[in-house]
Design an enzyme around this catalytic site. Structure first.
Site, mmCIF file in Angstrom:
data_model
loop_
_atom_site.group_PDB
_atom_site.id
_atom_site.type_symbol
_atom_site.label_atom_id
_atom_site.label_comp_id
_atom_site.label_asym_id
_atom_site.label_seq_id
_atom_site.Cartn_x
_atom_site.Cartn_y
_atom_site.Cartn_z
ATOM 1 N N SER A 14 0.807 -1.231 0.000
ATOM 2 C CA SER A 14 0.000 0.000 0.000
ATOM 3 C C SER A 14 0.837 1.277 0.000
ATOM 4 O O SER A 14 0.477 2.263 0.624
ATOM 5 C CB SER A 14 -0.965 0.061 1.211
ATOM 6 O OG SER A 14 -1.757 -1.074 1.250
ATOM 7 N N LYS A 186 13.077 7.432 9.828
ATOM 8 C CA LYS A 186 14.018 6.311 9.863
ATOM 9 C C LYS A 186 14.313 5.778 8.464
ATOM 10 O O LYS A 186 13.391 5.481 7.698
ATOM 11 C CB LYS A 186 13.431 5.182 10.739
ATOM 12 C CG LYS A 186 13.363 5.567 12.211
ATOM 13 C CD LYS A 186 14.774 5.687 12.775
ATOM 14 C CE LYS A 186 14.782 6.118 14.234
ATOM 15 N NZ LYS A 186 16.142 6.464 14.683
ATOM 16 N N CYS A 380 -24.942 -2.170 -13.199
ATOM 17 C CA CYS A 380 -24.911 -3.627 -13.268
ATOM 18 C C CYS A 380 -25.893 -4.233 -12.260
ATOM 19 O O CYS A 380 -27.094 -4.196 -12.481
ATOM 20 C CB CYS A 380 -23.478 -4.130 -13.093
ATOM 21 S SG CYS A 380 -23.230 -5.740 -13.862
ATOM 22 N N HIS A 523 -20.371 -1.209 -17.016
ATOM 23 C CA HIS A 523 -19.643 -0.462 -15.976
ATOM 24 C C HIS A 523 -19.024 0.802 -16.559
ATOM 25 O O HIS A 523 -17.840 0.806 -16.932
ATOM 26 C CB HIS A 523 -18.547 -1.355 -15.375
ATOM 27 C CG HIS A 523 -19.093 -2.460 -14.532
ATOM 28 N ND1 HIS A 523 -19.386 -2.315 -13.195
ATOM 29 C CD2 HIS A 523 -19.453 -3.717 -14.862
ATOM 30 C CE1 HIS A 523 -19.879 -3.448 -12.722
ATOM 31 N NE2 HIS A 523 -19.936 -4.318 -13.713
ATOM 32 N N GLU A 525 -17.991 3.347 -15.130
ATOM 33 C CA GLU A 525 -16.909 3.893 -14.292
ATOM 34 C C GLU A 525 -15.528 3.482 -14.806
ATOM 35 O O GLU A 525 -14.531 4.160 -14.546
ATOM 36 C CB GLU A 525 -17.092 3.477 -12.824
ATOM 37 C CG GLU A 525 -16.845 2.007 -12.487
ATOM 38 C CD GLU A 525 -18.056 1.108 -12.670
ATOM 39 O OE1 GLU A 525 -18.958 1.463 -13.446
ATOM 40 O OE2 GLU A 525 -18.087 0.018 -12.041
HETATM 41 N N1 GLN Z 1 -24.229 -10.438 -10.080
HETATM 42 C C1 GLN Z 1 -24.729 -9.810 -11.254
HETATM 43 C C2 GLN Z 1 -24.444 -10.602 -12.508
HETATM 44 O O1 GLN Z 1 -23.590 -11.451 -12.508
HETATM 45 C C3 GLN Z 1 -24.197 -8.403 -11.392
HETATM 46 C C4 GLN Z 1 -22.752 -8.365 -11.708
HETATM 47 C C5 GLN Z 1 -22.134 -7.017 -11.470
HETATM 48 O O2 GLN Z 1 -22.725 -6.147 -10.844
HETATM 49 N N2 GLN Z 1 -20.952 -6.796 -11.973
HETATM 50 O O3 GLN Z 1 -25.056 -10.378 -13.511
#
Ligand code: GLN
Length: 551
Positions: A14, A186, A380, A523, A525
């Site tokens: 980390s 240190k 998702c 996704h 993001e």
């Molecule tokens: N568990 C859900 C699926 O497999 C959503 C997956 C997720 O949010 N990445 O479709």
């Protein structure tokens, strides 16, 4: 000519080695060089895809469908270079290849050994697909001294001799801790870590010394002397207020110029850091704060939602506001009235997730957002839960659920048993392996004309809002909203505004008559960048700003 930079870490994990690598990549880019960043992970899993996010943090998915380490997310956000499967490898993947070769008889009767077979496979990974790139930056996961990392360190040591002189550089990140009782910083842990590295034959060229306070010059000199590096190559790397400040801060300490000097490059073009300065300026002067509740399952470990947190920051940058995140464990909403805790937030986001635990809490959050007109962003799993919510409470299907949780009356969300990937038909069954078998990576999605998402994407991409855009986003799911329920849900105002091009898989839903209620199967993001906030995140935060003004 391609040059290679190997980044190792010592003393503790980390340290921000991934960020330091990403920052170095960005700095070299700012000087006009092309870069590619790679991560070598010493653990035995073939990829992090089957690991719990609480163990390993987020699984970052690339366009080409690789499930990779979250550091690749930093690399992409900082450099804008799309990562590929060939940018992340683990011991498990290396052994998988070697054992497959051994079974095929490819080793022609030889004994298969760590040196040279494992190290050769690692070197092959490092040297693969590098044509035309000025610098390949390879981060070695783990900490020097770990048993698992030895073959990786041995492989990069060998590369120092295999490649022509002056084509490799070794950067070692360490910690210089402050001991309160002594009132001193240190250097001994750094000395030991470098000693360990040198004992396996690697002499670091540059030391990146992480510290929470200034390292006095005499201590820097001591580090240089005991670690056998030049004084100028001891780079002090102090904590930064924001991760986007790291490239500026490390540049000011001479990190990139010192690395270039290792290659004998003294006359590199100066770094143009205008866009980094601009981003930092915006981070430092927000015009307000919006409160976003993230209702998820792995909220104890924020690494589990790394890209999501960053995409929300980017959404804030697009709107010149600070985004204050409230991470809420969804299970807590399964107590009566607990969901009232969401009163006063400006937006609710339910991220991706797996499994039944906490699902009802996420559905409760979706009900709250829908009925109270609070902006809702379902990603998702968060989209799937919003659809179940609408089915139960708007379409009159009380038995609506996901078969991910077992059999139910109305399988609104069900296992995807087939889909098309390009021209290929993919098929899956309940008993298939779990690793690497989801619908992964980039797939197209057709937006419908006149929908809210179409307007959002058209804005972001300067496209034409009039016609439905074809977008491409990254996926990672095994279950899908059942298209057969489309008519019933559209009748109650949940519009299916994005579908796979063959019309078989619902990709986006939006609620009509709600200020901002959007669920996406992909996704977004993963593709958001500070310099290019994802349009959905920019729009969600804009809706949260409107919400804040209403209150
Ligand atoms: N568990 C859900 C699926 O497999 C959503 C997956 C997720 O949010 N990445 O479709």
């Amino acid at each position: 000519m391609t040059r290679y930079i190997f980044i190792t870490g010592g003393v503790v994990s980390s340290l921000g080695k991934g960020l330091a690598s990403a920052a170095l990549g960005a700095l070299l880019q700012a000087r006009g060089y092309s870069v590619r960043l790679r991560k070598l992970d010493p653990y035995l899993n073939v990829d992090p895809g089957t690991m719990s996010p609480t163990q390993h943090g987020e699984v970052y998915v690339t366009d080409d469908g690789a499930e990779t380490d979250l550091d690749l997310g930093h690399y992409e956000r900082f450099t804008g270079v799309s990562s590929r499967q060939s940018d992340n490898v683990t011991t498990g993947r290396i052994y998988q290849q070697i054992l497959a070769k051994e079974r095929r008889g490819d080793y022609l009767g030889r004994t298969v050994q760590v040196i040279p077979h494992v190290t050769d496979a690692i070197k092959e990974f490092v040297l693969n697909e590098t044509e035309g790139t000025d610098f390949i930056l390879c981060e070695i996961g783990g900490t020097v001294g770990d048993i698992e990392s030895l073959p990786f360190l041995e492989a990069i040591r060998q590369l120092g001799n295999d490649l022509p002189r002056g084509q490799t550089a070794y950067v070692h990140a360490t910690l210089v801790p402050y001991i309160a009782a002594a009132g001193e910083l240190k250097t001994k842990p750094t000395q030991h870590s470098v000693k360990e590295l040198r004992s396996i034959g690697i002499q670091p060229d540059v030391l990146l010394c992480r510290s929470d306070r200034e390292i006095p010059l005499h201590e820097q000199r001591k580090i240089a002397l005991f670690c056998n590096v030049r004084e100028s190559a001891v780079i002090q790397a102090l904590d930064c207020r924001s991760i986007y400040e790291v490239p500026l801060a490390y540049h000011a300490e001479g990190f990139d110029s010192e690395v270039l000097k290792v290659f004998g490059i003294d006359d590199a073009p100066p770094a143009d850091l205008t866009r980094w300065r601009e981003i930092n300026g915006r981070i430092e002067s927000p015009e307000g704060t919006v409160k976003i509740a993230v209702v998820g399952k792995y909220t104890d470990l924020q690494d589990a939602y790394k890209s999501l947190g960053e995409a929300l920051v980017h959404g804030g940058l697009a709107n010149q506001v600070k985004v204050e995140l409230q991470w809420i464990e969804s299970e807590t909403f399964e107590q009566p009235d607990a969901v009232q805790r969401l009163e006063g937030v400006d937006g609710i986001l339910v991220p991706g997730g797996f499994g039944e635990r906490g699902a009802e809490g996420k559905i409760a959050a979706a009900t709250f957002a829908r009925t109270k007109n609070v902006p809702y962003f379902g990603i998702c799993f968060g989209m799937q839960m919003a659809v179940i919510e609408a089915a139960r409470n708007l379409a009159g299907l009380p038995g609506a659920s996901s078969t991910e949780f077992g059999a139910c009356d109305d399988p609104i969300v069900g296992l995807m048993t087939e889909w098309t990937e390009g021209n290929l038909l993919q098929t899956r069954g309940l008993d298939d392996d779990k690793g690497g078998t989801m619908r992964l990576g980039k797939y197209d999605c057709q937006l419908s004309t006149g929908s809210k998402v179409n307007a959002i994407y058209a804005n972001g991409a300067a496209g034409e809002a009039g016609s439905g855009l074809l977008i491409s986003e990254r996926h990672r799911h095994r279950y899908e909203v059942n298209i057969n329920y489309r008519a019933a849900l559209e009748a109650v105002g949940m519009r299916f505004s994005g579908l796979s091009p063959d019309g078989a898989l619902p990709e986006i839903v939006e609620l009509e008559g709600h200020p901002w209620f959007i669920g996406v199967q992909f996704h977004p993001e993963l593709k958001s960048k500070p310099f290019e906030p994802h349009p959905l995140f920019a729009s969600f935060i804009a809706a949260a700003v409107d919400q804040m003004r209403l209150v």
